[in-house]
Motif scaffolding. Structure first.
Motif, mmCIF file in Angstrom:
data_model
loop_
_atom_site.group_PDB
_atom_site.id
_atom_site.type_symbol
_atom_site.label_atom_id
_atom_site.label_comp_id
_atom_site.label_asym_id
_atom_site.label_seq_id
_atom_site.Cartn_x
_atom_site.Cartn_y
_atom_site.Cartn_z
ATOM 1 N N GLY A 111 0.829 -1.202 0.000
ATOM 2 C CA GLY A 111 0.000 0.000 0.000
ATOM 3 C C GLY A 111 0.858 1.244 0.000
ATOM 4 N N TRP B 289 -3.574 -2.931 -4.781
ATOM 5 C CA TRP B 289 -3.924 -2.644 -3.384
ATOM 6 C C TRP B 289 -4.449 -1.220 -3.207
ATOM 7 N N CYS C 113 -6.729 2.205 -3.328
ATOM 8 C CA CYS C 113 -8.136 2.416 -2.962
ATOM 9 C C CYS C 113 -8.813 3.496 -3.785
ATOM 10 N N HIS D 278 -11.609 -3.271 3.479
ATOM 11 C CA HIS D 278 -11.621 -1.956 2.846
ATOM 12 C C HIS D 278 -13.047 -1.511 2.549
#
Length: 618
Positions: free
Chosen positions: A5, A89, A91, A304
């Motif tokens: 991340g 990964w 978002c 998430h």
């Protein structure tokens, strides 16, 4: 293990951690804006190789840059090649997941809806409006964004905000007594945003960002985040929890058409001995959920959606492609965030799978740690088929059409006790997005056809339509009054039609779009659904998880069902019958939209053909 991340302390201090176990080299490519994504990167930062397949760079100055991609030098067969790829990964992403966005969606105001009523800074901010204590307290309502957006706007845009800002859809669902909406896939599809063709969304491309085609005027990834959050918040304000349909069994494609293959070639997929992709999904590949990093990825992705959007449950597509141990771990981990989280799915595969110890309906109890929790639930397709007839391989009739499956109906009403040790692990339904709508199936049977395309209402005379309406409500009675969890397809409650289309995943909006005028035109059917749901909500001990419930066959097509203080007579025959009141002094009418109790003066009661009667002891 350190998880992949990015960490943004400031635009001049960003750390990157990527996982690329087969890469020979790795770098991060920085871009100023979306227009720059088709040009060479503004800056390239080499990543250092670390342990466990990780690559990283600390304290990178990203001032002036908005997007990034990773560049991996991977070995493919006998040669090496560079893959420039969106961060799996990440978002937030540019339109079509062309690159990942340098943004912290937990704090950046661009990723929040206007006048946001919820925050997203971790488990402490998580919201679930549902206060039920067991799955059987829930009523799940399936819906597709584009289908229902047409109710709110005539422009055909089909966006999250159409529903979130509208005045009709959420209010209608709330009035039904639904506790959870189940949204068909909302993550990023393989289709580009400028592709206006209809799609259900079972072609995953990027699991961790919202689908851009549902975003109004999408300029960047923050628009997608903010607008999907706005939709979830709108449901929450109405007291409705939100479940998300997730498709972690396959991706839309492989190789250079998969951001997962470009990140870790062939790691994410099950492979046959000859090196080809296994196809347990029926869509060309299947994810290898038994592998540590695949399972970790899925768990982090689910968390998430819960923490960053406040999603309250998950419906797993083709859950049979996942191991029992995987689903058990998923539920165990998500329950730590929300003890009331719902986890359920299809207990089958879409083809021959290489999965070992995969989930099945017969082994659903093994997906839970104990009988003190609901754990993982599954769809009860046997009960569905008993109600309206199977649709795969052949076009069968069921109980409501006069082909009696009384034993299976009795088992379904009492919660399929031979399948599971806990009632909430079975979802009861007569219709979902797959196959014919309930109305279409019933109408086609009346027309004596197994294949039809067009306006079915125009082909039915008044008597046939009235019979179909009775059969629809009878099917709803079997589902809503049964032990277990009731599941409805959006529009089922007012005779939704798909014009005889049994597989509408790529059909037109004319076929899939909700015609909300039906809610008024067939309000008698809608009111019966509302009344049934009101009765269930007011009597959860009787209709939900009552192990003492009992059903038996009085004659072919006629079933007596006893639960709590209630006796329900189901009559699927073509003849009116008279049955004893069974010591009951109250008749409960549900056809006016509520559960209205009426004194029963006689010692017997008439049960019309294709109907049910609900009695109650005083």
């Amino acid at each position: 293990m350190i998880k992949p991340g990015i960490t943004i302390r400031s635009q001049s201090d960003v750390s990157f951690i990527a996982w690329a176990p087969y890469a020979r080299k790795a770098a991060v490519l920085l871009f100023t804006d979306t227009t720059a994504l088709t040009a060479p990167p503004g800056r390239i930062v080499e990543l250092d190789q670390r342990s466990d397949g990780l690559w990283g760079a600390d304290s990178v100055d990203c001032t002036g840059f908005r997007y990034y991609r990773y560049r991996f030098l991977n070995c493919s067969g006998t040669h090496e090649e560079f893959d420039d790829v969106c961060d799996i990964w990440g978002c937030s992403a540019a339109p079509d997941s062309a690159a990942s966005e340098l943004v912290d969606i937990t704090s950046d105001v661009r990723s929040y809806p206007a006048d946001s009523g919820e925050k997203y800074r971790g488990a402490k901010d998580y919201k679930n409006p549902w206060k039920g204590s067991r799955y059987t307290d829930a009523v799940i309502y399936e819906m597709h964004i584009r289908d229902w957006a047409h109710v709110e706007t005539a422009d055909g845009s089909g966006t999250f905000l159409d529903i979130a800002e509208g005045n009709t859809v959420i209010r209608h669902i709330q009035s039904l007594g639904v506790t959870h909406v189940q949204l068909l896939p909302c993550f990023d599809y393989a289709q580009h945003n400028d592709d206006v063709a209809y799609n259900w969304g079972y072609n995953p491309y990027n699991y961790n960002v919202p689908e851009g085609r549902y975003v109004r005027g999408m300029k960047d990834g923050c628009d997608a985040v903010a607008q999907f959050r706005a939709l979830v918040q709108a449901f929450h304000k109405a007291g409705i929890a939100v479940n998300m349909d997730v498709v972690y069994n396959h991706t839309s494609d492989t190789g250079r058409y998969s951001i997962y293959d470009m990140t870790a070639p062939r790691y994410f997929y099950r492979l046959k001995q000859d090196g080809s992709y296994s196809n347990g999904s029926g869509c060309g590949n299947e994810l290898a959920t038994e592998r540590d990093m695949v399972r970790t990825f899925i768990l982090e992705s689910l968390k998430h959606w819960m923490l960053d959007y406040h999603i309250n449950g998950f419906r797993f597509d083709l859950m049979g492609c996942h191991e029992i141990s995987t689903m058990r771990e998923i539920y165990s981990e998500l329950k730590k965030i929300d003890p009331n989280v719902m986890v359920y799915g299809e207990p089958w595969t879409g083809g021959e799978s290489l999965v070992r110890n995969g989930v099945s309906k017969e082994r659903i109890d093994e997906c839970s740690l104990s009988d003190d929790e609901d754990g993982v639930a599954c769809f009860g397709d046997s009960y569905r088929d008993a109600i309206k007839g199977a649709e795969f391989l052949c076009f069968n009739k069921g109980e409501v059409q006069g082909v009696f499956n009384d034993v299976a109906i009795c088992e379904g009403l009492t919660g399929s006790p031979h399948l599971t040790r806990r009632m909430g692990r079975i979802l009861n339904y007569a219709e979902c997005h797959d196959n014919y709508t309930l109305f279409d199936k019933l109408a086609m049977v009346h027309l004596g056809t197994t294949c039809f395309s067009g306006n079915l209402f125009a082909r039915l005379n008044d008597d046939s339509l009235n019979t179909v309406k009775k059969e629809d409500v009878l099917a709803a009675g079997y589902v809503i009054l049964a032990q277990g969890v009731p599941f409805l397809d959006g529009g089922q409650e007012f005779l939704r039609t798909k014009r005889g289309d049994s597989n509408s995943y790529q059909s037109s909006d004319e076929v899939n779009g909700i015609n909300f005028s039906f809610a008024s035109e067939y309000s008698d059917v809608l009111d019966s659904y509302r009344g049934l749901l009101a009765l269930r909500a007011a009597n959860r001990d009787a209709f939900g998880a009552n192990r003492e419930a009992f059903a038996h066959i009085l004659q072919p097509g006629v079933i007596e069902y006893k639960t709590g203080t209630f006796t329900v007579y189901f009559n699927a025959t073509d003849s009116d019958i008279v049955l004893p009141a069974d010591g009951c002094s109250i008749r409960v009418n549900v056809d006016s939209g509520s559960a209205k109790e009426i004194p029963l003066l006689a010692g017997s009661v008439g049960v019309d053909a294709k109907s049910f009667v609900i009695l109650k002891r005083g």
